[in-house]
Design an enzyme around this catalytic site. Structure first.
Site, short mmCIF file in Angstrom:
data_model
loop_
_atom_site.label_atom_id
_atom_site.label_comp_id
_atom_site.label_asym_id
_atom_site.label_seq_id
_atom_site.Cartn_x
_atom_site.Cartn_y
_atom_site.Cartn_z
N CYS A 159 0.74 -1.31 0.06
CA CYS A 159 0.08 0.10 0.01
C CYS A 159 0.79 1.32 -0.02
O CYS A 159 1.47 1.44 -0.95
CB CYS A 159 -0.99 -0.17 1.08
SG CYS A 159 -2.21 1.14 1.05
N HIS B 48 -3.50 -5.20 0.48
CA HIS B 48 -2.92 -5.54 1.62
C HIS B 48 -3.04 -7.05 1.92
O HIS B 48 -3.72 -7.69 2.15
CB HIS B 48 -3.58 -4.97 2.98
CG HIS B 48 -3.51 -3.46 3.21
ND1 HIS B 48 -2.48 -3.04 4.11
CD2 HIS B 48 -4.16 -2.45 2.69
CE1 HIS B 48 -2.34 -1.78 4.12
NE2 HIS B 48 -3.30 -1.47 3.24
N GLU C 219 -1.45 -8.68 4.02
CA GLU C 219 -1.43 -9.24 5.12
C GLU C 219 -2.75 -9.19 5.86
O GLU C 219 -2.95 -9.67 7.20
CB GLU C 219 -0.45 -8.39 6.40
CG GLU C 219 -1.28 -6.94 6.60
CD GLU C 219 -1.39 -5.93 5.54
OE1 GLU C 219 -1.89 -4.72 5.94
OE2 GLU C 219 -0.88 -6.18 4.54
#
Length: 240
Positions: free
Chosen positions: A109, A214, A216
């Protein structure tokens, strides 16, 4: 003797209200699941970037606030946003040093935007103003969204996920600006349906990838698996 775990430096945010350097747990969890040793890096003295990188096998540039417009082109200051130019300066210097050293690097990001800006790239100030709202790259200031991205065949991201279309969790309002008339240091390797560039990769043997989504953050509510791109990054750091 067991082999040493690859040391992955993960950049931290700064929360002035609680005077704290902090990080979202997903970054740490995924690096650990992939077999890496997560090491959180608060921003600091830019003169010590080479010293910081010398202790690492890989660098993860994380998400967070917008880059200060004075540090990049294409954006304007917005009243609803907080900027930390000290973090920008540290991470831009850190990134340039990592690229020069060929250190495996993953930008997520804001981290993807840092990679682009560090090599002279510019940003889209607010994606809906340029591309409309056919793809929601975030639901609100506080809520992520999900959408599909198309991955370039043979790219690092495509090889990691082993598919050409990927559902991702997304939480950004700015994007990477590419001018067809200008040279770029990057190869574009993923795009959203509205044509926004979603992933970039550094040419050559260096494992350096930036993604606007993202990895994660799980696409599903309950997931304790390791994201394949983060796993590929940690593996590259361990092999470097």
């Amino acid at each position: 003797m067991a082999a040493a775990l690859p040391r992955i430096g993960i950049t931290a945010r700064y929360r002035p209200g609680i005077r704290s350097h902090c990080i979202q747990e997903g970054y740490v969890d995924h690096v650990a699941r992939a077999g890496g040793l997560p090491l959180v890096i608060p921003y600091g003295d830019v003169s010590r970037c080479s010293e910081v990188l010398g202790a690492l096998d890989g660098l993860m540039l994380t998400g967070g606030e917008d880059i200060d417009p004075s540090r990049c082109t294409g954006t304007i200051r917005q009243d609803d946003y907080t900027y930390y130019p000290e973090r920008d300066d540290f991470e831009l210097r850190l990134t340039r040093a990592a690229l020069d050293a060929g250190l495996p690097t993953l930008g997520i990001c804001r981290g993807c935007q840092i990679l682009h800006v560090a090599t002279g790239g510019s940003l889209i100030s607010h994606v809906p103003d340029v591309l409309g709202d056919s793809v929601a790259h975030r639901s609100s200031l506080t809520e992520p969204s999900q959408h599909f991205v198309s991955l370039t065949e043979g790219s690092r991201v495509e090889r990691a996920y082993a598919q050409r279309s990927l559902l991702v969790t997304s939480y950004h309002h700015q994007g990477l600006r590419f001018d067809a008339r200008a040279d770029s240091a990057w190869q574009v390797t993923a795009c959203a349906d509205d044509s926004l560039v979603e992933a970039i990769e550094y040419p050559g043997d260096h494992w350096t990838v930036g993604v606007l989504w993202h990895p994660e953050l799980p696409v599903k509510e309950s997931s304790d698996t390791c994201d394949p791109l983060i796993a590929a990054f940690v593996a590259a750091a361990g092999a470097a």
